[in-house]
Enzyme design. Structure first.
Site, PDB file in Angstrom:
ATOM      1  N   GLN A  87     -27.128   3.131 -24.958  1.00 44.93           N
ATOM      2  CA  GLN A  87     -27.553   1.822 -25.452  1.00 44.93           C
ATOM      3  C   GLN A  87     -27.720   1.799 -26.966  1.00 44.93           C
ATOM      4  OE1 GLN A  87     -31.136   0.975 -23.235  1.00 44.93           O
ATOM      5  NE2 GLN A  87     -30.053   0.837 -21.280  1.00 44.93           N
ATOM      6  N   HIS A 153     -33.171   2.592 -24.232  1.00 44.82           N
ATOM      7  CA  HIS A 153     -34.391   1.847 -24.572  1.00 44.82           C
ATOM      8  C   HIS A 153     -34.757   1.955 -26.049  1.00 44.82           C
ATOM      9  CE1 HIS A 153     -35.980   1.630 -20.144  1.00 44.82           C
ATOM     10  NE2 HIS A 153     -34.682   1.337 -20.255  1.00 44.82           N
ATOM     11  N   GLU A 249     -40.355  -9.352 -18.137  1.00 46.42           N
ATOM     12  CA  GLU A 249     -41.509 -10.117 -18.599  1.00 46.42           C
ATOM     13  C   GLU A 249     -41.183 -10.951 -19.833  1.00 46.42           C
ATOM     14  OE1 GLU A 249     -44.946  -6.837 -17.272  1.00 46.42           O
ATOM     15  OE2 GLU A 249     -44.640  -7.346 -19.396  1.00 46.42           O
ATOM     16  N   TYR A 259     -50.021  -4.133 -23.092  1.00 50.54           N
ATOM     17  CA  TYR A 259     -49.219  -4.865 -22.121  1.00 50.54           C
ATOM     18  C   TYR A 259     -48.907  -4.057 -20.852  1.00 50.54           C
ATOM     19  CZ  TYR A 259     -49.275  -8.588 -25.380  1.00 50.54           C
ATOM     20  OH  TYR A 259     -49.737  -9.603 -26.179  1.00 50.54           O
ATOM     21  N   TYR A 270     -36.065   2.760 -10.233  1.00 50.72           N
ATOM     22  CA  TYR A 270     -34.703   2.449  -9.831  1.00 50.72           C
ATOM     23  C   TYR A 270     -34.360   3.082  -8.486  1.00 50.72           C
ATOM     24  CZ  TYR A 270     -33.972   0.501 -14.466  1.00 50.72           C
ATOM     25  OH  TYR A 270     -34.065  -0.274 -15.591  1.00 50.72           O
TER      26      TYR A 270
END
Length: 380
Positions: A87, A153, A249, A259, A270
């Site tokens: 990513q 991430h 979210e 959070y 997963y």
């Protein structure tokens, strides 16, 4: 002007086939979705320049200028070295609030570490040349610590508030070994960062006087925030955040807020295994404004303030990767009333980013190679 040219663009350097608009029925009436630029390599972020042209990042490491006639430039030189893996890559782009006088451009990216295979999110700024071909005086103003052997991430959205503070979203790097650091104030993993444009720390950040805490931290307990924008009425940061398997979210970010990740989530691993909260769960966790199960996989977030869609003023728009759609979040002030998936089943594109253009249309980036920029406007 770019706003006029893109509306009907068929450019040989950008499009290999004629631009054909698709029409969709929405609660606000029929809308047209036109491809206006094509041929980008995994585009990730975009920002409009004062002349209505654009800067667009490609995750492969290139920053491109898209001119008023839709022409895609050669790569802009001076961009830092990026880790283009998983990513990672060249991610978001933003302009300095004083861009017209200082020409500062900010990019976020996966920065290689000194140890082989390690990396983290970083933000650099540089001066864009008048011909838009070069970034000069490039300096790194934020480098996420620690650097880790992960290609997942990175978070990485950039947005400024009206006071000129830069907010940076980061990810917790996914692995169960790393993600626990989202709860630790001595780590940048899974945090919103708030800094001044030169990288210095504002004196009123919530953890400036907390022993052992990194002073750049604005909020914590996040998983992977790939959408961020300032609410147009309150100038408060909102973020779109990936949950695990379920539990995406929409969060209104308060200074010092926790959070909850990875302590609490509406999703599962997963593998399907549950994520059970600990018995001593903190009692001051900030609740999400909206959650989604199953996950649409949000990326990109923009509040709408334009005139083309008067029914949508004040609403937020969020791209969906797994859900391959654009999601309208129906807002009354700061109250979330519901949502609308605009394009429905069968829409073929993963939407990586969304922004409002100077013409009041919504511009979308598709996550692909080749990737496109799409323009959403009322059907004529």
């Amino acid at each position: 002007m770019f706003r006029q040219a893109l509306a009907g663009l068929v450019c040989a350097t950008a499009l290999t086939t004629p631009a054909i608009a698709q029409t969709y029925e929405t609660e606000a009436g029929a809308v047209a979705l036109d491809p206006v630029v094509e041929g980008l390599q995994f585009p990730w972020g975009m920002v409009f320049l004062p002349d209505d042209s654009m800067l667009v990042t490609e995750r492969s490491g290139n920053l491109r200028h898209v001119a008023a006639d839709g022409t895609i430039s050669d790569p802009i030189t001076g961009v830092p070295e990026v880790v283009f893996e998983g990513q990672g890559g060249l991610l978001d782009v933003a302009l300095d609030p004083e861009f017209e006088s200082n020409r500062y451009v900010y990019v976020s990216y996966a920065e290689p570490g000194d140890e082989a295979g390690t990396n983290s999110t970083a933000v650099a700024r540089g001066v864009l040349s008048e011909d838009r071909g070069q970034l000069s005086d490039v300096e790194v103003i934020f480098s996420q610590q620690p650097k880790l052997p992960s290609t997942l991430h990175f978070g990485s959205r950039l947005t400024f508030d009206n006071d000129g503070y830069l907010f940076i979203t980061t990810g917790e790097r996914s692995d169960a070994e790393f993600r626990v650091q989202a709860q630790n104030l001595d780590s940048h993993l899974g945090k919103v960062i708030r800094i001044l444009p030169d990288g210095s720390v504002p004196e009123d950040n919530p953890f400036v006087d907390t022993q052992g805490a990194l002073p750049e931290i604005w909020s914590y307990g996040h998983r992977n925030m790939q959408g961020a924008d300032m609410h147009p009425q309150t100038d408060q940061l909102w973020v779109a955040e990936h949950g695990p398997r379920g539990g995406d979210e929409l969060n209104k970010v308060v200074p010092g807020g926790n959070y909850g990740w990875p302590l609490l989530t509406e999703g599962t691993e997963y593998s399907g295994d549950p994520i059970n909260p600990p018995q001593d769960l903190p009692d001051d966790l900030v609740e999400a404004e909206r959650t989604w199960v199953p996950s649409p996989a949000p990326s990109g977030l923009a509040f709408y303030t334009g005139d083309l869609f008067p029914q949508w003023q004040g609403d937020a728009f969020m791209g969906a990767l797994a859900g391959t759609d654009l999601i309208r979040i129906d807002l009354e002030g700061e109250e979330v009333l519901g949502d609308e998936f605009l394009f429905g089943d069968g829409f073929p594109h993963r939407i990586r980013d969304v922004t409002e253009g100077p013409d009041g249309a919504l511009y979308l980036i598709t996550d692909a190679d080749p990737g496109q920029i799409l323009r959403l406007s009322p059907e004529q």
